[in-house]
Design an enzyme around this catalytic site. Structure first.
Site, PDB file in Angstrom:
ATOM      1  N   HIS A 187       0.866  -1.183   0.000  1.00  0.00           N
ATOM      2  CA  HIS A 187       0.000   0.000   0.000  1.00  0.00           C
ATOM      3  C   HIS A 187       0.903   1.233   0.000  1.00  0.00           C
ATOM      4  O   HIS A 187       2.010   1.190   0.534  1.00  0.00           O
ATOM      5  CB  HIS A 187      -0.835  -0.049   1.284  1.00  0.00           C
ATOM      6  CG  HIS A 187      -1.921   0.961   1.406  1.00  0.00           C
ATOM      7  ND1 HIS A 187      -1.682   2.247   1.805  1.00  0.00           N
ATOM      8  CD2 HIS A 187      -3.256   0.869   1.214  1.00  0.00           C
ATOM      9  CE1 HIS A 187      -2.836   2.900   1.852  1.00  0.00           C
ATOM     10  NE2 HIS A 187      -3.805   2.098   1.505  1.00  0.00           N
ATOM     11  N   ASP A 213       2.980  -4.391   8.037  1.00  0.00           N
ATOM     12  CA  ASP A 213       1.751  -3.623   7.862  1.00  0.00           C
ATOM     13  C   ASP A 213       0.589  -4.596   8.056  1.00  0.00           C
ATOM     14  O   ASP A 213       0.315  -5.426   7.182  1.00  0.00           O
ATOM     15  CB  ASP A 213       1.745  -3.006   6.454  1.00  0.00           C
ATOM     16  CG  ASP A 213       0.398  -2.383   6.092  1.00  0.00           C
ATOM     17  OD1 ASP A 213      -0.555  -2.506   6.882  1.00  0.00           O
ATOM     18  OD2 ASP A 213       0.318  -1.792   5.004  1.00  0.00           O
ATOM     19  N   GLN A 272      -4.610  -5.188   6.984  1.00  0.00           N
ATOM     20  CA  GLN A 272      -5.591  -6.138   6.453  1.00  0.00           C
ATOM     21  C   GLN A 272      -5.515  -7.506   7.137  1.00  0.00           C
ATOM     22  O   GLN A 272      -6.189  -8.441   6.694  1.00  0.00           O
ATOM     23  CB  GLN A 272      -5.392  -6.313   4.934  1.00  0.00           C
ATOM     24  CG  GLN A 272      -5.581  -5.050   4.128  1.00  0.00           C
ATOM     25  CD  GLN A 272      -7.017  -4.511   4.146  1.00  0.00           C
ATOM     26  OE1 GLN A 272      -7.961  -5.185   4.554  1.00  0.00           O
ATOM     27  NE2 GLN A 272      -7.183  -3.270   3.720  1.00  0.00           N
ATOM     28  N   LYS A 301     -10.750  -0.509  10.368  1.00  0.00           N
ATOM     29  CA  LYS A 301     -10.945  -1.684   9.511  1.00  0.00           C
ATOM     30  C   LYS A 301     -11.342  -2.900  10.344  1.00  0.00           C
ATOM     31  O   LYS A 301     -11.523  -3.994   9.822  1.00  0.00           O
ATOM     32  CB  LYS A 301      -9.663  -1.993   8.733  1.00  0.00           C
ATOM     33  CG  LYS A 301      -9.290  -0.908   7.715  1.00  0.00           C
ATOM     34  CD  LYS A 301      -8.058  -1.302   6.941  1.00  0.00           C
ATOM     35  CE  LYS A 301      -7.413  -0.150   6.220  1.00  0.00           C
ATOM     36  NZ  LYS A 301      -8.104   0.242   5.003  1.00  0.00           N
ATOM     37  N   CYS A 359      -4.830   2.525  -3.620  1.00  0.00           N
ATOM     38  CA  CYS A 359      -3.603   3.035  -2.981  1.00  0.00           C
ATOM     39  C   CYS A 359      -2.436   2.089  -3.224  1.00  0.00           C
ATOM     40  O   CYS A 359      -1.622   1.828  -2.320  1.00  0.00           O
ATOM     41  CB  CYS A 359      -3.787   3.264  -1.479  1.00  0.00           C
ATOM     42  SG  CYS A 359      -5.021   4.486  -1.110  1.00  0.00           S
TER      43      CYS A 359
HETATM   44  C1  LIG Z   1      -2.601  -2.849   3.498  1.00  0.00           C
HETATM   45  C2  LIG Z   1      -2.919  -1.469   3.966  1.00  0.00           C
HETATM   46  N1  LIG Z   1      -1.967  -0.741   4.555  1.00  0.00           N
HETATM   47  C3  LIG Z   1      -2.200   0.482   5.008  1.00  0.00           C
HETATM   48  C4  LIG Z   1      -3.428   1.070   4.886  1.00  0.00           C
HETATM   49  C5  LIG Z   1      -3.624   2.457   5.398  1.00  0.00           C
HETATM   50  O1  LIG Z   1      -4.504   2.465   6.473  1.00  0.00           O
HETATM   51  P1  LIG Z   1      -5.010   3.847   7.079  1.00  0.00           P
HETATM   52  O2  LIG Z   1      -5.572   4.618   5.921  1.00  0.00           O
HETATM   53  O3  LIG Z   1      -6.075   3.430   8.045  1.00  0.00           O
HETATM   54  O4  LIG Z   1      -3.860   4.513   7.718  1.00  0.00           O
HETATM   55  C6  LIG Z   1      -4.454   0.363   4.267  1.00  0.00           C
HETATM   56  C7  LIG Z   1      -5.784   0.985   4.069  1.00  0.00           C
HETATM   57  O5  LIG Z   1      -6.476   0.744   3.127  1.00  0.00           O
HETATM   58  C8  LIG Z   1      -4.193  -0.944   3.801  1.00  0.00           C
HETATM   59  O6  LIG Z   1      -5.131  -1.674   3.192  1.00  0.00           O
END
Ligand SMILES: Cc1ncc(COP(=O)(O)O)c(C=O)c1O
Length: 406
Positions: free
Chosen positions: A121, A198, A201, A224, A361
């Site tokens: 991401h 990270d 998910q 999430k 993203c």
């Molecule tokens: C794999 C992953 N990493 C990071 C993020 C970023 O999360 P946040 O926007 O809640 O900071 C997301 C959000 O869609 C994600 O799916």
């Protein structure tokens, strides 16, 4: 798991959208909130809204107890060894940026490497791009297999003695790939690097034990996982966090402030400058209670079944292209012929079916897939096979609507 009973806990699901009962298939972007979380926020604001760690008055004490109680719930949920290792942040993005700005800035210099993957991401790419530019280090990518997985031998070859940080998503928000982060952490450690995962998910959908994974840092978002927006977590090993400098300075995070220098509070508060996200943390605590009662293993099994059913039914549609490996988390990313994903999502929305369309993203991953955008249906504990039937019916409608592009 009694999905009907679970659905009853989510008021938002019981509405019509564009004249159809809502089918919500966008939980990877943000999940819906159960009544337990909504009521907890209501209870907080009606009953004991107050700043924490400051006053001695009754409301302040209750707010502090609830805020710190939520930290303990997070600690248990991911099996951190101490609440000092649980830092509340605004979300995954802020958590990763904190590590890049603090650990990265202090430990990277010319000749060093940061290793990530092309499926990340943006929030696990750009902080590293920025910090390598600043420090003169190099950003490297572990190559991916055609099905969107990463092989350990490629991780082994990419991570070298020069690597200082390996950062990898646990579960891909596009491909549904479940990465072997425990094994990659072992490789990283053997070569002298730290491992950031990270978990945006993964934490909402599967049982996570940060000690078993041996992750040095683990980042995730409350919104999430049935919690409120604006709250997330940075887990970090105490020995590392203790050596790291804060990145935000101001109230709450200080011990002594002199005219020309200051000292910091102990962990975790030195990383929580300013009035913290009190309501968010309290709401996240309620979300954790809710998910724990249902059981993460039950949730994961339910989603795996849904994903398998979705792939099976969607593959019956001609011109359907599904991305990602066979063994996937609870989401399906796809394109239908040459229909633009935004058009597809618009037709589905008219049928009351909410899916995501765009680059998710993950622009470098889109380029790797050789597409500009995709559609994505993502599932959570409240989704059913009937939801997937509605999706498939909506896709058939889309085909009829855009018949001339096939
Ligand atoms: C794999 C992953 N990493 C990071 C993020 C970023 O999360 P946040 O926007 O809640 O900071 C997301 C959000 O869609 C994600 O799916």
């Amino acid at each position: 798991m009694d999905v009907k009973a679970v659905r009853e806990q989510f008021p938002i699901l019981h509405q019509e959208v564009n004249g159809h009962p809502l089918v919500y298939l966008d939980s990877s972007a943000t999940s819906q909130k159960p009544v337990q979380v909504i009521e907890k926020l209501d209870e907080y604001y009606r009953g004991y809204n107050s700043n924490v760690h400051r006053g001695v008055h009754t409301l302040g004490t209750k707010a502090t107890d609830e805020y710190e109680g939520a930290r303990e719930k997070v600690r248990r949920f991911i099996n951190a060894s101490s609440t000092q290792e649980v830092i509340f942040t605004r979300g995954t993005t802020t958590a990763i940026n904190t590590v890049a700005a603090s650990y990265g800035r202090a430990n990277l210099s010319e000749g060093d490497e940061v290793v990530i993957t092309q499926m990340e991401h943006h929030s696990n790419i750009i902080p590293w791009q920025q910090i390598v530019k600043e420090t003169g280090a190099e950003l490297k990518y572990i190559p991916m297999q055609p099905d969107g997985t990463v092989r350990l031998e490629d991780a082994e070859a990419t991570i070298t003695e020069k690597t200082k940080i390996v950062a990898m998503m646990h579960v891909s928000n596009v491909l549904g790939t479940i990465n072997p982060v425990k094994e990659v952490a072992e490789i990283a450690h053997r070569k002298g690097a730290v491992m950031l995962v990270d978990g945006a998910q993964s934490v909402p959908h599967m049982s996570i034990d940060v000690q078993d994974l041996d992750a040095d840092f683990y980042a995730f978002s409350g919104h999430k996982m049935c919690g409120p927006t604006g709250i997330g977590v940075l887990y970090g090993k105490k020995a590392l966090l203790n050596k790291m400098e804060p990145v935000e300075f101001g109230g709450e995070m200080i011990d002594f402030v002199n005219l020309y220098d200051s000292t910091w509070k102990e962990l975790p508060w030195k990383f929580e400058g300013g009035t913290p996200i009190i309501a968010g943390a309290v709401g996240l605590g309620a979300a954790i209670d809710f998910l724990t009662d249902i059981g993460l293993d039950n949730i994961r099994k339910h989603e795996e079944k849904l994903a398998a059913y979705a792939v099976q039914e969607m593959n019956k549609i001609d011109d359907m292209k599904i991305f990602g490996p066979e063994h996937r988390a609870g989401l399906v990313t796809f394109n239908l012929g040459d229909v633009h994903p935004h058009d597809l999502a618009t037709v589905l929305d008219a049928e009351g079916v909410a899916v995501r369309a765009g680059h998710h993203c993950a622009q470098p991953l889109m380029r790797w897939l050789n597409v500009s955008a995709t559609a994505r249906a993502s599932f959570y504990l409240y989704n059913t096979e009937e939801d997937i039937d509605r999706l498939v019916a909506g896709l058939q409608t889309t085909k009829e609507y855009f018949g001339d592009v096939f």
